[in-house]
Design an enzyme around this catalytic site. Structure first.
Site: not given
Ligand SMILES: Cc1cc2nc3c(=O)[nH]c(=O)nc-3n(C[C@H](O)[C@H](O)[C@H](O)COP(=O)(O)OP(=O)(O)OC[C@H]3O[C@@H](n4cnc5c(N)ncnc54)[C@H](O)[C@@H]3O)c2cc1C
Length: 518
Positions: A450
């Site tokens: 997280h």
């Molecule tokens: C193994 C694991 C288990 C988890 N379990 C849980 C859970 O059970 N419950 C929960 O609430 N949370 C959980 N989380 C955390 C949760 O999934 C994340 O905190 C949340 O998805 C973050 O959302 P975000 O939009 O910030 O980033 P992300 O969902 O990580 O999205 C970022 C996106 O940007 C893209 N990206 C990055 N850099 C670039 C670039 N330079 N150019 C183009 N694209 C790019 C990436 O490929 C990705 O698709 C877990 C995470 C992991 C890894």
């Protein structure tokens, strides 16, 4: 919309993870807006994604950025794997599917730090708008949002005993994590639909892609932002060896996550000027907070028990109950979490017993005070950044971690689990003194996945974005993902990212935000 070049948009969203999918779907609801969504990864074709039980197998796979931290002094110099989704759907394609909004005090703390509009009452209408809650609508739940949420109807017998054990040590039984009270014994709410994982792309993006005003650019890595003076005009992408530029008139929104968003800002010369200079990047905009304030939940693997009879396989995702435990009365956010996992889980420091022979009470603390940073290792965008969460640097974190181990052992030793418990394997009888217990924690610490905080929202000089999520001192550039959290929420953070992006989409469209809940 009239005739416009293909590389021109009103809004350009970088990253199709949790926040990016919500933003793309909500912004493109307005047919007059042309919306582009850029994603480094490809389509979610890996068949393991849909199977809830196989989520651990996705780590290190082709859809994982597979980041690693720098060695952590606080955890015996261990290097920690940090999986992050690199695929349409982002980390929601490989996460553990638990849906926990957080405690009202988490968001009210943001408001107290100047983030007006982001309190719990402000966000509750957006939590509700985002979901279709299986058990039905209520003052806390919605029944017509894009994301389907279920509760396990046939919970694992060890999980049932775990919840009873929690009540035996004083945890109240609660309805669910996302209602009137967070602390207590309950089953998890999961993002599973008809037995399959629902990614945020499934819930929000895929239906929206039928709109002609939304364009997805997958397998396009954003490498630098195009600045003209203080205005961000667009972004440079690399796609199969080619350079492409896309532009946006009303906003470029970084939704690349807690590692991806600060990394892109830093490569674009937006960040601490002196630090950028040392790796040969000339600063375009000195913003000292970029990459700082990195923090994460630690779990531990754990308090492991050998079972006196075979432990059946999970029908869901192995972890059907998180128990939050309060330290300071019911108005405060719980400080401890214990999770029941129906498999033996530990770190590379121990050899786990075979599946089916043991179960694990994972434990952790919910409000770490240690802060670290994401920094660039090189001006070359192919080199991964340096990730330093600075685990367990603060004594509060170490003390609360010790208290969490104690809580796990109290639950694990309670009468309700007697029918399953043969013996405690970890930490076992040797870890009695504080020093031994702390040394054990350093060996079994691992991320709860997280990380947040690296483009912190705020009103002070070290904040990266303001309460409208606009990058401070620049025009036409926003960040909207887990990186803007000023401080971490009590639970897994995905639900809060979704609510953040829901509200941000209204602000960006120039719509009046939904009225705060009373
Ligand atoms: C193994 C694991 C288990 C988890 N379990 C849980 C859970 O059970 N419950 C929960 O609430 N949370 C959980 N989380 C955390 C949760 O999934 C994340 O905190 C949340 O998805 C973050 O959302 P975000 O939009 O910030 O980033 P992300 O969902 O990580 O999205 C970022 C996106 O940007 C893209 N990206 C990055 N850099 C670039 C670039 N330079 N150019 C183009 N694209 C790019 C990436 O490929 C990705 O698709 C877990 C995470 C992991 C890894």
């Amino acid at each position: 919309m009239g005739a416009q070049p293909d590389n021109w948009f009103d809004f350009l969203i970088i990253g199709s993870g949790a926040a990016g999918c919500v933003l793309a779907a909500r912004l493109s609801e307005d047919p007059s807006l042309r919306v582009g969504l850029v994603e480094a990864g490809g389509a979610a074709t890996n068949p393991l994604i849909a199977d809830p039980a196989r989520w651990p197998a996705l780590q290190g796979s082709d859809i994982d950025w597979a980041y690693r931290t720098v060695p952590q002094r606080g955890t015996a110099n261990r290097v920690h794997d940090w999986p992050r989704g690199r695929v349409v759907g982002g980390s929601t394609a490989l996460n553990a599917m638990a849906h926990v909004r957080g405690h009202p005090a988490d968001f009210d703390r943001w408001v107290a730090e100047g983030c007006t509009g982001w309190g719990y009452r402000d966000l509750l209408p957006y939590f509700i708008r985002s979901e279709t809650y299986g058990p039905g609508a209520s003052e806390y739940h919605g029944d017509s949002g894009p994301l389907y949420l279920m509760r396990p109807s046939d919970p694992h017998p060890v999980t049932v005993a775990f919840m009873e054990a929690g009540q035996e040590i004083g945890a109240p039984a609660i309805d669910d994590h996302n209602g009137a009270r967070l602390a207590g014994a309950t089953l998890n709410t999961l993002t599973i639909r008809n037995g399959r994982r629902q990614t945020l792309a499934d819930a929000y993006l895929t239906p929206a892609l039928q709109r002609t005003n939304l364009q997805l650019h997958a397998e396009c890595h954003a490498v630098a932002l195009r600045l003209e003076g203080i205005r961000c005009r667009g972004v440079r992408l690399q796609a199969q060896g080619k350079n492409i530029e896309l532009f946006a008139e009303r906003g470029i929104i970084l939704a690349a996550g807690t590692i991806g968003s600060p990394t892109l800002l830093l490569h674009s010369g937006i960040g601490p000027a002196d630090e950028l200079r040392t790796i040969g990047i000339s600063a375009r905009h000195d913003l000292p907070g970029v990459g700082r304030n990195l923090h994460d939940h630690l779990l531990a693997g754990g308090n492991v028990y050998r079972a006196r009879r075979p432990v059946p396989a999970s029908k869901y995702q192995h972890s059907e109950s998180l128990m939050y435990i309060e330290a300071g009365g019911s108005s405060a956010a719980p400080e401890i979490v214990v999770a029941c996992v129906v498999l033996p889980v530990t770190t590379e420091q121990f050899v786990p017993p075979p599946p089916g022979s043991a179960y694990t009470l994972m434990f952790g603390f919910t409000h770490p005070r240690s802060r670290g940073a994401v920094r660039l290792a090189s001006a070359d965008e192919r080199v991964p950044p340096l990730i330093d969460p600075n685990y367990l640097a603060e004594s509060y974190d170490r003390e609360t971690y010790l208290a969490a181990l104690e809580a796990a052992q109290a639950i694990g030793g309670a009468p309700a689990l007697a029918g399953w418990r043969a013996e405690e394997l970890l930490p076992g009888p040797a870890a009695t003194g504080k020093a031994e217990r702390l040394a054990f924690l350093q060996k079994v610490a691992f991320t709860h996945h997280h990380p947040v905080g690296t483009c912190r929202m705020g009103v002070d000089s070290r904040a990266v974005v303001d309460p409208n999520l606009a990058v401070r001192g620049l025009e036409n550039l926003y960040v909207c993902d887990a990186s803007v959290f000023p401080s971490i929420t009590t639970g897994p953070v995905n639900a809060a990212v979704i609510a953040l992006a829901e509200r941000a989409s209204d602000l960006l469209r120039g719509r009046r935000p939904l009225a705060p809940a009373r």
